[in-house]
Design a protein around this motif. Structure first.
Motif, PDB file in Angstrom:
ATOM      1  N   THR A   1       0.824  -1.208   0.000  1.00 22.70           N
ATOM      2  CA  THR A   1       0.000   0.000   0.000  1.00 22.70           C
ATOM      3  C   THR A   1       0.860   1.259   0.000  1.00 22.70           C
ATOM      4  N   TYR A   2       2.148   1.120   0.336  1.00 20.62           N
ATOM      5  CA  TYR A   2       3.008   2.297   0.523  1.00 20.62           C
ATOM      6  C   TYR A   2       4.166   2.390  -0.466  1.00 20.62           C
ATOM      7  N   LEU A   3       4.317   1.411  -1.355  1.00 19.45           N
ATOM      8  CA  LEU A   3       5.376   1.432  -2.367  1.00 19.45           C
ATOM      9  C   LEU A   3       4.758   1.186  -3.740  1.00 19.45           C
ATOM     10  N   GLU A   4       5.394   1.710  -4.760  1.00 22.71           N
ATOM     11  CA  GLU A   4       4.936   1.477  -6.132  1.00 22.71           C
ATOM     12  C   GLU A   4       5.403   0.109  -6.613  1.00 22.71           C
ATOM     13  N   GLY A   5       4.603  -0.525  -7.412  1.00 23.00           N
ATOM     14  CA  GLY A   5       5.004  -1.730  -8.112  1.00 23.00           C
ATOM     15  C   GLY A   5       4.766  -3.020  -7.348  1.00 23.00           C
ATOM     16  N   TRP A   6       5.150  -4.101  -8.007  1.00 23.19           N
ATOM     17  CA  TRP A   6       5.022  -5.455  -7.471  1.00 23.19           C
ATOM     18  C   TRP A   6       6.374  -5.924  -6.971  1.00 23.19           C
ATOM     19  N   TRP A   7       6.385  -6.636  -5.866  1.00 25.43           N
ATOM     20  CA  TRP A   7       7.609  -7.071  -5.186  1.00 25.43           C
ATOM     21  C   TRP A   7       7.513  -8.543  -4.802  1.00 25.43           C
ATOM     22  N   LEU A   8       8.672  -9.173  -4.624  1.00 26.16           N
ATOM     23  CA  LEU A   8       8.691 -10.458  -3.950  1.00 26.16           C
ATOM     24  C   LEU A   8       8.339 -10.196  -2.487  1.00 26.16           C
ATOM     25  N   PRO A   9       7.542 -11.055  -1.873  1.00 27.68           N
ATOM     26  CA  PRO A   9       7.180 -10.828  -0.473  1.00 27.68           C
ATOM     27  C   PRO A   9       8.381 -11.013   0.447  1.00 27.68           C
ATOM     28  N   GLY A  10       8.365 -10.288   1.543  1.00 27.84           N
ATOM     29  CA  GLY A  10       9.440 -10.423   2.519  1.00 27.84           C
ATOM     30  C   GLY A  10       9.463  -9.268   3.482  1.00 27.84           C
ATOM     31  N   GLY A  11      10.508  -9.217   4.276  1.00 24.22           N
ATOM     32  CA  GLY A  11      10.639  -8.160   5.265  1.00 24.22           C
ATOM     33  C   GLY A  11      11.861  -8.387   6.122  1.00 24.22           C
ATOM     34  N   GLY A  12      11.888  -7.723   7.254  1.00 21.12           N
ATOM     35  CA  GLY A  12      13.038  -7.776   8.137  1.00 21.12           C
ATOM     36  C   GLY A  12      13.061  -9.007   9.018  1.00 21.12           C
ATOM     37  N   VAL A  13      14.281  -9.404   9.380  1.00 22.98           N
ATOM     38  CA  VAL A  13      14.482 -10.495  10.327  1.00 22.98           C
ATOM     39  C   VAL A  13      14.467  -9.879  11.725  1.00 22.98           C
ATOM     40  N   ASP A  14      13.585 -10.377  12.574  1.00 23.77           N
ATOM     41  CA  ASP A  14      13.450  -9.850  13.932  1.00 23.77           C
ATOM     42  C   ASP A  14      14.574 -10.360  14.833  1.00 23.77           C
ATOM     43  N   ALA A  15      14.772  -9.678  15.939  1.00 22.29           N
ATOM     44  CA  ALA A  15      15.756 -10.122  16.938  1.00 22.29           C
ATOM     45  C   ALA A  15      15.415 -11.537  17.399  1.00 22.29           C
ATOM     46  N   PHE A  16      16.423 -12.366  17.510  1.00 23.63           N
ATOM     47  CA  PHE A  16      16.299 -13.755  17.980  1.00 23.63           C
ATOM     48  C   PHE A  16      15.506 -14.636  17.011  1.00 23.63           C
ATOM     49  N   GLU A  17      15.372 -14.210  15.769  1.00 19.77           N
ATOM     50  CA  GLU A  17      14.637 -14.980  14.759  1.00 19.77           C
ATOM     51  C   GLU A  17      15.623 -15.464  13.705  1.00 19.77           C
ATOM     52  N   ALA A  18      15.520 -16.727  13.338  1.00 19.65           N
ATOM     53  CA  ALA A  18      16.336 -17.260  12.249  1.00 19.65           C
ATOM     54  C   ALA A  18      15.801 -16.719  10.927  1.00 19.65           C
ATOM     55  N   ALA A  19      16.689 -16.522   9.964  1.00 21.77           N
ATOM     56  CA  ALA A  19      16.292 -15.948   8.679  1.00 21.77           C
ATOM     57  C   ALA A  19      15.256 -16.818   7.972  1.00 21.77           C
ATOM     58  N   GLY A  20      15.432 -18.138   7.994  1.00 27.16           N
ATOM     59  CA  GLY A  20      14.461 -19.034   7.363  1.00 27.16           C
ATOM     60  C   GLY A  20      13.088 -18.921   8.011  1.00 27.16           C
ATOM     61  N   ASP A  21      13.068 -18.751   9.336  1.00 31.57           N
ATOM     62  CA  ASP A  21      11.799 -18.562  10.039  1.00 31.57           C
ATOM     63  C   ASP A  21      11.170 -17.225   9.650  1.00 31.57           C
ATOM     64  N   ALA A  22      12.009 -16.220   9.438  1.00 31.62           N
ATOM     65  CA  ALA A  22      11.495 -14.894   9.065  1.00 31.62           C
ATOM     66  C   ALA A  22      10.795 -14.934   7.714  1.00 31.62           C
ATOM     67  N   VAL A  23      11.372 -15.626   6.743  1.00 31.95           N
ATOM     68  CA  VAL A  23      10.726 -15.669   5.424  1.00 31.95           C
ATOM     69  C   VAL A  23       9.412 -16.444   5.502  1.00 31.95           C
ATOM     70  N   VAL A  24       9.370 -17.502   6.297  1.00 28.80           N
ATOM     71  CA  VAL A  24       8.118 -18.249   6.474  1.00 28.80           C
ATOM     72  C   VAL A  24       7.062 -17.342   7.111  1.00 28.80           C
ATOM     73  N   ARG A  25       7.455 -16.581   8.134  1.00 27.19           N
ATOM     74  CA  ARG A  25       6.530 -15.655   8.797  1.00 27.19           C
ATOM     75  C   ARG A  25       6.037 -14.580   7.837  1.00 27.19           C
ATOM     76  N   GLU A  26       6.962 -13.972   7.104  1.00 26.97           N
ATOM     77  CA  GLU A  26       6.591 -12.896   6.178  1.00 26.97           C
ATOM     78  C   GLU A  26       5.658 -13.398   5.079  1.00 26.97           C
ATOM     79  N   LEU A  27       5.911 -14.590   4.557  1.00 24.51           N
ATOM     80  CA  LEU A  27       5.034 -15.143   3.524  1.00 24.51           C
ATOM     81  C   LEU A  27       3.624 -15.351   4.059  1.00 24.51           C
ATOM     82  N   ARG A  28       3.528 -15.817   5.296  1.00 19.22           N
ATOM     83  CA  ARG A  28       2.211 -16.034   5.894  1.00 19.22           C
ATOM     84  C   ARG A  28       1.513 -14.699   6.130  1.00 19.22           C
TER      85      ARG A  28
END
Length: 157
Positions: A47-74
């Motif tokens: 809603t705040y950026l132009e265009g289409w993107w691959l889904p994703g976001g930041g890795v939270d503290a104490f979160e594994a990167a693989g877990d972060a992508v699973v969370r962001e996709l959901r």
């Protein structure tokens, strides 16, 4: 109705970056390449950026990167991973935010679930790799081409 977010984003981005820099020296983000039937890829429209993107976001503290992508996709796309995400490539995002890095993961086995984003995502859709939207984000387009056409990954996002 949500166009105000795109107007405000360029002004709020420096505040977000300043906060991120004060709370962590380097930042780490993840993006998910979700591939359906080897022909279609998942993209989101914020809603705040132009265009289409691959889904994703930041890795939270104490979160594994693989877990972060699973969370962001959901959260962003309602995608429930049914396999461990595979790390495809690592990229510097220096052009957009100094000290930022992005990990690209691929998921082929998944289920569609409920969207849980709270006003962040405008649209979620799968696109045929030969008919990607004209306004796809450049970094997202390059990652799709690298992954699906066997091109070497660019170290820069």
């Amino acid at each position: 109705m949500e166009d105000w977010k795109r107007l405000v984003e360029p002004y709020t981005r420096p505040l977000f970056f300043a906060h991120s820099r004060m709370t962590r020296g380097k930042t780490l983000g993840v993006r998910g390449l979700v591939v359906e039937d080897e022909r279609r890829v998942l993209l989101i429209e914020h809603t705040y950026l132009e265009g289409w993107w691959l889904p994703g976001g930041g890795v939270d503290a104490f979160e594994a990167a693989g877990d972060a992508v699973v969370r962001e996709l959901r959260e962003e796309a309602g995608i429930i991973a049914r396999e461990t995400p595979r790390l495809l490539s690592i990229h510097s995002n220096e052009r957009f935010f100094p000290g930022d890095h992005v990990l690209l993961y691929r998921i082929d086995r998944f289920e569609r679930g409920e969207l849980t984003s709270q006003g962040e995502i405008k649209n979620v859709d799968f696109f045929d790799i030969d008919a990607l939207p004209d306004n796809i984000n450049g970094g997202s387009l390059r990652r799709i081409q690298e992954a699906l056409q066997g091109l070497p990954p660019d170290p820069l996002w």
